[in-house]
Each structure stands twice: as structure tokens, then as C-alpha cells.
Design a protein around this motif. Sequence first.
Motif, PDB file in Angstrom:
ATOM      1  N   GLN A 181       3.587  13.666  -0.700  1.00  0.00           N
ATOM      2  CA  GLN A 181       3.484  14.214  -2.052  1.00  0.00           C
ATOM      3  C   GLN A 181       2.560  13.324  -2.876  1.00  0.00           C
ATOM      4  N   GLY A 182       1.910  13.920  -3.849  1.00  0.00           N
ATOM      5  CA  GLY A 182       1.012  13.165  -4.723  1.00  0.00           C
ATOM      6  C   GLY A 182       1.793  12.307  -5.710  1.00  0.00           C
ATOM      7  N   ARG A 230      -5.113   3.239   3.512  1.00  0.00           N
ATOM      8  CA  ARG A 230      -5.338   3.110   2.057  1.00  0.00           C
ATOM      9  C   ARG A 230      -5.874   1.709   1.741  1.00  0.00           C
ATOM     10  N   PRO A 270      -5.404  -0.719  -0.352  1.00  0.00           N
ATOM     11  CA  PRO A 270      -6.006  -0.823  -1.695  1.00  0.00           C
ATOM     12  C   PRO A 270      -6.515  -2.226  -2.041  1.00  0.00           C
ATOM     13  N   LYS A 271      -5.925  -3.235  -1.430  1.00  0.00           N
ATOM     14  CA  LYS A 271      -6.356  -4.608  -1.755  1.00  0.00           C
ATOM     15  C   LYS A 271      -7.103  -5.264  -0.595  1.00  0.00           C
ATOM     16  N   THR A 306       5.459   8.926  -0.066  1.00  0.00           N
ATOM     17  CA  THR A 306       4.181   8.993  -0.798  1.00  0.00           C
ATOM     18  C   THR A 306       3.045   9.545   0.061  1.00  0.00           C
ATOM     19  N   GLY A 309       0.796  -1.228   0.000  1.00  0.00           N
ATOM     20  CA  GLY A 309       0.000   0.000   0.000  1.00  0.00           C
ATOM     21  C   GLY A 309       0.824   1.271   0.000  1.00  0.00           C
ATOM     22  N   ALA A 310       2.154   1.154   0.008  1.00  0.00           N
ATOM     23  CA  ALA A 310       2.996   2.356   0.014  1.00  0.00           C
ATOM     24  C   ALA A 310       2.968   3.066  -1.338  1.00  0.00           C
ATOM     25  N   GLY A 311       2.711   2.311  -2.420  1.00  0.00           N
ATOM     26  CA  GLY A 311       2.622   2.936  -3.745  1.00  0.00           C
ATOM     27  C   GLY A 311       3.596   2.372  -4.764  1.00  0.00           C
ATOM     28  N   LYS A 312       4.166   1.199  -4.507  1.00  0.00           N
ATOM     29  CA  LYS A 312       5.164   0.630  -5.411  1.00  0.00           C
ATOM     30  C   LYS A 312       4.591   0.363  -6.801  1.00  0.00           C
ATOM     31  N   THR A 313       3.453  -0.328  -6.858  1.00  0.00           N
ATOM     32  CA  THR A 313       2.887  -0.689  -8.162  1.00  0.00           C
ATOM     33  C   THR A 313       2.368   0.548  -8.897  1.00  0.00           C
ATOM     34  N   THR A 314       1.715   1.444  -8.165  1.00  0.00           N
ATOM     35  CA  THR A 314       1.213   2.681  -8.772  1.00  0.00           C
ATOM     36  C   THR A 314       2.362   3.452  -9.416  1.00  0.00           C
TER      37      THR A 314
HETATM   38  P1  ADP Z   1       1.904  -1.275  -3.274  1.00  0.00           P
HETATM   39  O1  ADP Z   1       2.235  -1.704  -4.688  1.00  0.00           O
HETATM   40  O2  ADP Z   1       3.082  -0.616  -2.602  1.00  0.00           O
HETATM   41  O3  ADP Z   1       1.278  -2.338  -2.451  1.00  0.00           O
HETATM   42  P2  ADP Z   1      -0.224   0.199  -4.540  1.00  0.00           P
HETATM   43  O4  ADP Z   1       0.472   1.008  -5.602  1.00  0.00           O
HETATM   44  O5  ADP Z   1      -0.920  -1.067  -4.951  1.00  0.00           O
HETATM   45  O6  ADP Z   1       0.838  -0.100  -3.371  1.00  0.00           O
HETATM   46  O7  ADP Z   1      -1.284   1.098  -3.755  1.00  0.00           O
HETATM   47  C1  ADP Z   1      -0.978   2.392  -3.298  1.00  0.00           C
HETATM   48  C2  ADP Z   1      -2.260   3.188  -3.102  1.00  0.00           C
HETATM   49  O8  ADP Z   1      -1.932   4.475  -2.580  1.00  0.00           O
HETATM   50  C3  ADP Z   1      -3.006   3.420  -4.407  1.00  0.00           C
HETATM   51  O9  ADP Z   1      -4.379   3.331  -4.159  1.00  0.00           O
HETATM   52  C4  ADP Z   1      -2.590   4.851  -4.785  1.00  0.00           C
HETATM   53  O10 ADP Z   1      -3.564   5.508  -5.544  1.00  0.00           O
HETATM   54  C5  ADP Z   1      -2.458   5.503  -3.412  1.00  0.00           C
HETATM   55  N1  ADP Z   1      -1.538   6.656  -3.352  1.00  0.00           N
HETATM   56  C6  ADP Z   1      -1.812   7.843  -2.753  1.00  0.00           C
HETATM   57  N2  ADP Z   1      -0.781   8.706  -2.861  1.00  0.00           N
HETATM   58  C7  ADP Z   1       0.181   8.059  -3.553  1.00  0.00           C
HETATM   59  C8  ADP Z   1       1.496   8.440  -3.989  1.00  0.00           C
HETATM   60  N3  ADP Z   1       2.005   9.637  -3.747  1.00  0.00           N
HETATM   61  N4  ADP Z   1       2.218   7.523  -4.672  1.00  0.00           N
HETATM   62  C9  ADP Z   1       1.716   6.284  -4.914  1.00  0.00           C
HETATM   63  N5  ADP Z   1       0.480   5.857  -4.541  1.00  0.00           N
HETATM   64  C10 ADP Z   1      -0.293   6.744  -3.853  1.00  0.00           C
END
Ligand code: ADP
Length: 202
Positions: A182-183, A143, A145-146, A179, A40-45
Motif C-alpha cells: 500500500q502507498g 529502496r 533511501p540512505k 508498506t 527502509g521499511a518506512g518508519k521515518t516516512t
Molecule cells: P526507515 O525509517 O524505516 O529506515 P524511511 O522512511 O527512511 O525508512 O524510507 C522508506 C522509503 O520507502 C522512503 O523513500 C519512502 O518514500 C518509501 N516508501 C514507499 N512506499 C512507502 C510506504 N507505503 N510507506 C512508507 N514509505 C514508503
Amino acid sequence: MNDIPAGFLSREGDNGHSRKAKERMLGQRARVIWLGGLSGAGKTTLGLALEQRLLELGFLAQLIDGDIVRHGINSNLQFSLDDRIENIRRVSEVSSLFLKSGVITINCFITPTNAMRRLAREILGEDLLEVFIHAPLEVCENRDPKGLYRKARRGEIADFTGVGSPFEVPEHPDLTVHTHEQGVDECLRQLVDFILPRIRLE
Ligand code: ADP
């Protein structure tokens, strides 16, 4: 045996024809951009956004995502410490093959311990760019997400990182991206600024 190129069988060698020639062909220096951090940190995003941006800029990059790898090459692994180490070892070796073909990889893996990070460094050396994708556990959990943190808190997932299994703060990341502060666009800009000089051919 005489026509086998020098170093064909060594870890350091190209195991084929020259990596340099392939890098010149692609116009890039191959690297492994390793995005680690909590679920949930944002790696995949960020990994997906980075792959897209690098392709737009003319670089050949391939995302290697933990969730996908665990359904494929590593489908026989669970989440014990030994299996997590083996997960990282195999992915590092696969990334090393990509390096030899001149391709940049973007690896999205939690990579929870410093011993695992050292293992990746041993296999990949200076080609590894270690990026800590950081958000506090509470933020990641909010967050969710999953929905995995909720499941872990209900006891439905054992060994979930941050809940039943430890996450060590990286000791020597090459870059940290915050993350929660910052957006996505700003995080991506920071990543691209860091990476571009390191994938350009001299
Ligand atoms: P991970 O791969 O680390 O498990 P994900 O990318 O699946 O994380 O999920 C990260 C979630 O956090 C997403 O829902 C994304 O939209 C949200 N998010 C909010 N701010 C950020 C940011 N700055 N960078 C990346 N994701 C972010």
C-alpha cells in the motif's frame, strides 16, 4: 520528606504531579506508538506523517527517531547486540517520562529482536502500541533511501540489520502495516484508524 507525593520515586508513579491531570489538560491519553522494522521499511516516512496528522487533529505528539537519538543521547553506543539493547532501554525510559507528562511519542527504531521488544514492553506496559512496519528485505534493499544496504553489501558497515545482523519477525505486534502493498497515504490511514481510539480520553 512528608510533602513528597506518594509514589514519587517508583517506576509506576508520576514522579511529580498527576499524569491524569496532564492528560486532561492536553485532552489525550498518552501512548508510545513504536514503529519497528527494517531500515527502509518506512518508519521515518510514516512517523513524520503520523506526527503531522496527530498535530492537525489536536493531539500533542513527539517523534523520537533512531537516527537522531543515535547522534544525541545515545551517541556513545555502537551496533553490537549489547549496545542495541541499551539503545532500546534508554529510549523506552525516555518515552516513559513523556508518558508521565501526558505526551504521545512516536518512536522510529528498527528494534530487531523479540527480546528488545519484550524489554520495551516491560518498561512501558500497556501504554506501548507496537507497530510492525513491514516490507520484505528485497524491497527495502531496492529502496535503499540512505544507501546503507549498498554500503553494507560492500562490507563498509558491519552488523547492518538484514545483512550482517539478524532481524526477527515480531511475535505479537499490535498492528502490522505492509508498506510494499500500500502507498504512504493508505498506510497512514491504517495507522491513524488504529491509534485514534487508543489516544482519546474516556
Ligand atoms: P526507515 O525509517 O524505516 O529506515 P524511511 O522512511 O527512511 O525508512 O524510507 C522508506 C522509503 O520507502 C522512503 O523513500 C519512502 O518514500 C518509501 N516508501 C514507499 N512506499 C512507502 C510506504 N507505503 N510507506 C512508507 N514509505 C514508503
